[in-house]
Design a protein around this motif. Structure first.
Motif, short mmCIF file in Angstrom:
data_model
loop_
_atom_site.label_atom_id
_atom_site.label_comp_id
_atom_site.label_asym_id
_atom_site.label_seq_id
_atom_site.Cartn_x
_atom_site.Cartn_y
_atom_site.Cartn_z
N ARG A 53 0.82 -1.21 0.00
CA ARG A 53 0.00 0.00 0.00
C ARG A 53 0.85 1.26 0.00
O ARG A 53 0.52 2.23 -0.70
N GLU A 54 1.91 1.28 0.76
CA GLU A 54 2.74 2.49 0.81
C GLU A 54 3.38 2.77 -0.54
O GLU A 54 3.47 3.93 -0.97
N ASN A 57 0.71 4.09 -2.78
CA ASN A 57 0.40 5.48 -2.44
C ASN A 57 1.44 6.44 -3.01
O ASN A 57 1.09 7.54 -3.48
N THR A 87 -4.91 14.03 8.49
CA THR A 87 -3.87 13.00 8.34
C THR A 87 -4.21 11.73 9.11
O THR A 87 -3.55 10.71 8.95
N ASP A 89 -6.98 8.62 10.60
CA ASP A 89 -8.07 7.82 10.06
C ASP A 89 -9.38 8.60 10.18
O ASP A 89 -9.74 9.07 11.26
N ARG A 111 -2.92 9.22 2.90
CA ARG A 111 -3.29 7.80 2.69
C ARG A 111 -4.73 7.74 2.20
O ARG A 111 -5.60 7.18 2.84
N VAL A 133 -4.12 0.88 -2.87
CA VAL A 133 -4.13 2.01 -1.95
C VAL A 133 -5.25 1.90 -0.92
O VAL A 133 -5.34 2.72 0.00
N GLY A 164 -6.71 5.14 6.92
CA GLY A 164 -6.35 6.31 6.13
C GLY A 164 -7.53 7.24 6.03
O GLY A 164 -8.41 7.27 6.89
#
Length: 266
Positions: A53-54, A57, A87, A89, A111, A133, A164
């Motif tokens: 995922r990172e 992203n 930034t 959740d 995210r 993502v 995210g």
């Protein structure tokens, strides 16, 4: 790429009718970004495979930034972000007028993820990155059952690597400037099922970028992140509160840009 500015700064006035050259510029833009999507998407596959995922992203941030840069280059469209993008959740509940607000909101969030139609997530390259993502597919035919399933998936992620910033469009579709549609209760159902904070977002992007993406006009589009809807707002009052916040601020942003037409009925 997005430009930050002081909250009180007005957007550019709405330009006049498009010239023939501007239609050519529209075509050049779409050709440019189509090629860039293929190239960046393929070049990013190693990061996608190596970092999950990172990595996805990072590639998505680069791709979105390139799309916004190309919009400035070919079309004269610049973007201003107001407020403070979250930034943590959370749920980001935004006015949706066109593809441009998707790009600007996503680029501002570290995210980002979307709730999107399953069909979109099957598109080559773009769909691969959407999965990676953290975008969540939805079967709209299942109504509230789909929202409850999404709440369950969100809670699973919150218990693991985190969610995210999940972007939702409460009207369920793109709307023309001045048009209002009833807000759907999906965002309220997810809020109740997850306990996540909800960040409203106002836009005026549709004044410069039409719903169907053709006939884009030069100007300065604005996306504004508004304060979180307080947790103490009860469920029965949440949708009216959210709608009032988003629509009032979107109307203000459009008025700053010169929009004077009456509000359209849904």
């Amino acid at each position: 790429m997005s430009d930050r500015a002081e909250t009180g700064r007005a957007a550019s006035p709405v330009p006049g009718p498009l010239t023939p050259w501007q239609y050519v510029q529209n075509a050049l833009y779409y050709l440019h970004v189509a090629l860039a999507t293929v190239v960046l998407g393929l070049l990013g596959i190693p990061a996608l495979l190596r970092h999950g995922r990172e990595g996805a992203n990072r590639v998505a941030t680069r791709w979105i930034g390139y799309m916004l840069w190309a919009a400035r280059l070919h079309l004269g469209v610049t973007c201003e972000i107001r407020g403070t993008p979250p930034t943590e959740d959370c749920i980001v509940a935004a006015k949706h007028q066109c593809f441009l607000d998707i790009l600007v909101i996503a680029h501002a969030l570290p995210r980002r993820a979307f709730i999107m139609k399953r069909e979109v997530m099957r598109v080559p390259i773009m769909g691969w990155y959407a999965w990676k993502v953290g975008c969540i597919p939805i079967d709209r035919a299942k109504g509230r059952d789909a929202m409850r399933a999404i709440s369950g998936e969100i809670n699973r992620r919150l218990a693991g690597e985190g969610l995210g910033q999940l972007i939702i469009y409460p009207e369920g579709t793109r709307t023309k400037p001045g048009e209002r549609r009833p807000y759907k209760h999906g965002v309220s159902t997810i809020r109740a099922g997850t306990g996540l904070p909800v960040v409203p977002v106002a836009v005026n992007t549709g004044l410069f970028w039409p719903r169907k993406g053709w006939g884009i006009r030069p100007g300065r589009a604005v996306v504004e992140f508004l304060p979180v809807v307080p947790a103490e707002v009860p469920q029965e009052g949440f949708i009216p509160r959210l709608e009032a916040e988003v629509e009032t601020h979107s109307d203000r942003l459009m008025a700053e840009a010169g929009f004077r037409q009456p509000i359209l009925a849904a």
